[in-house]
Write a protein that holds these residues in place. Structure first.
Motif, short mmCIF file in Angstrom:
data_model
loop_
_atom_site.label_atom_id
_atom_site.label_comp_id
_atom_site.label_asym_id
_atom_site.label_seq_id
_atom_site.Cartn_x
_atom_site.Cartn_y
_atom_site.Cartn_z
N UNK A 154 70.56 37.43 24.41
CA UNK A 154 69.57 36.99 23.43
C UNK A 154 70.22 36.46 22.16
N UNK A 155 69.52 35.50 21.56
CA UNK A 155 69.87 35.04 20.22
C UNK A 155 68.79 35.53 19.25
N UNK A 184 76.29 47.52 32.68
CA UNK A 184 75.40 46.99 31.66
C UNK A 184 76.07 46.89 30.30
N UNK A 185 75.78 45.80 29.59
CA UNK A 185 76.34 45.61 28.26
C UNK A 185 75.65 46.53 27.26
N UNK A 237 66.19 54.37 29.77
CA UNK A 237 66.89 53.28 30.40
C UNK A 237 67.43 52.35 29.33
N UNK A 238 68.46 51.56 29.70
CA UNK A 238 69.05 50.61 28.76
C UNK A 238 69.21 49.26 29.44
N UNK A 239 68.90 48.20 28.69
CA UNK A 239 69.04 46.85 29.22
C UNK A 239 68.79 45.82 28.13
N UNK A 240 69.09 44.57 28.43
CA UNK A 240 68.96 43.51 27.42
C UNK A 240 67.52 43.34 26.96
N UNK A 241 66.58 43.35 27.90
CA UNK A 241 65.19 43.05 27.55
C UNK A 241 64.60 44.09 26.60
#
Length: 356
Positions: free
Chosen positions: A75-76, A259-260, A300-304
């Motif tokens: 994401x930006x 995951x980042x 949970x962890x994630x970009x979204x």
């Protein structure tokens, strides 16, 4: 000095900007896209930013028949002082090439990928939303385009980047979600492609997700494909459990995505001197921790979503409610800190944020 020359063709018919207060994930796309081609013997070439448009592929393109494709997601963000920043993009390019390697796709030079993204964002800079909680979702991906039906790695590829303005993941606050523990289907096994971001992983998850949704649960908690008892991931996210003061997350075993956000959470927790363990954790251990009252939080962890608190687990016909179905203190602290760093509202002691 850039390693690639990127041509830019601007659209003559710009789209109207969507209402930033009503953005839907992955439904609206910016005016432009990036494409770069690969041919065996020539390598990656013809890097270009062009107006967002359909692409034309031969019906025999290998991506359609053998699933040779990978993708990334980042994401930006637009800061309060009107700058545009990215969160750890170097990690995305590293993981993209790990996925490429697993799918027998030629590597993309990380510096070229970074320059491509900078160029595309600069062309579509006005599309980065500024409303609180919004961002510009970025989807880099590679597809195999050689028109040949033999089962072998493609000799031709396209690397593309498209972008979509998205709204706040939590429209009504950081609320816990109920999770169904999947015991029939499996996501991946060590030696497979579970640690690559490839389309087949997500296609294989849809049937279990349908079943969970039919039962009234938001996501699937996957168990390992061999013993059917060790925790792997939640849907498309990594998962963490706080048990008796220690945060535990499944170790990277070859079938779990690196995951980042997972990596960032681990670094953050350790900087706070919170005990952290990366190890195998079984569903039986979770059930026992719930029974004896030591299962304090799960997320949970994630970009979204960044952080998605888990309020309940459904396993073997029982519903295990976690923390009274409320967002835990640690979950909130991690979410507030990472999102604060992403938007430069908080100091960035780790050097995670890169200005575009």
């Amino acid at each position: 000095m850039s390693k690639v020359s990127i041509s830019v063709t601007r659209t003559s018919n710009p789209k109207p900007r969507p209402d930033e207060k009503n953005l839907v994930f992955g439904k609206t796309y910016t005016d432009h896209m990036f494409i770069m081609d690969y041919d065996a013997g020539q390598g990656w070439h013809d890097a270009r930013v062009i107006p967002y448009q359909n692409i034309s592929l031969d019906p025999a393109a290998k991506v359609f028949h053998y699933g040779q494709t990978i993708f990334e997601g980042l994401k930006a963000y637009r800061t309060d002082d009107n700058r545009v920043v990215l969160f750890r993009p170097d990690q995305n390019w590293q993981r993209l090439n790990r996925s490429n390697e697993r799918l027998s796709i030629p590597a993309v030079d990380p510096e070229v990928a970074a320059e491509a993204l900078r160029t595309l964002i600069d062309v579509d800079r006005e599309w980065v939303p500024s409303e609180p909680g919004t961002s510009l979702y970025i989807r880099p991906y590679v597809i195999a385009t050689e028109p040949a039906l033999g089962v072998s790695p493609s000799l031709k590829y396209m690397f593309m980047i498209i972008m979509s303005p998205v709204g706040a993941y939590y429209s009504e606050g950081l609320n816990p979600v109920p999770i169904h523990v999947e015991s029939e289907y499996v996501r991946a096994v060590k030696g497979g492609v579970g640690n690559a971001k490839t389309a087949g992983n997500y296609a294989a998850s849809l049937k279990a997700q349908e079943g969970a949704s039919a039962l009234g649960y938001s996501q699937v908690l996957w168990l390992d494909g061999v013993h059917r008892k060790y925790i792997e991931e939640v849907g498309s996210m990594n998962v963490f459990f706080k048990i008796n003061g220690t945060v535990i997350t499944p170790e990277l075993n070859g079938s779990i995505l690196d995951g980042i956000t997972r990596k960032s959470v681990l670094q953050l927790l350790r900087s706070w001197d919170i005990p952290v363990e990366e190890r195998a954790i079984s569903i039986d251990e979770l059930v026992e921790a719930h029974k004896n009252g030591t299962l304090e939080e799960a997320f949970g962890t994630g970009t979204a979503a960044v952080i998605s608190p888990v309020g309940a687990l459904h396993y073997a016909g029982e519903k295990l409610v976690i923390n009274n179905n409320k967002t835990g203190e640690l979950s909130s602290r991690v979410y507030d800190t990472i999102t604060g760093i992403q938007r430069t509202d908080l100091p960035d002691p780790f050097g995670w944020v890169i200005e575009v």
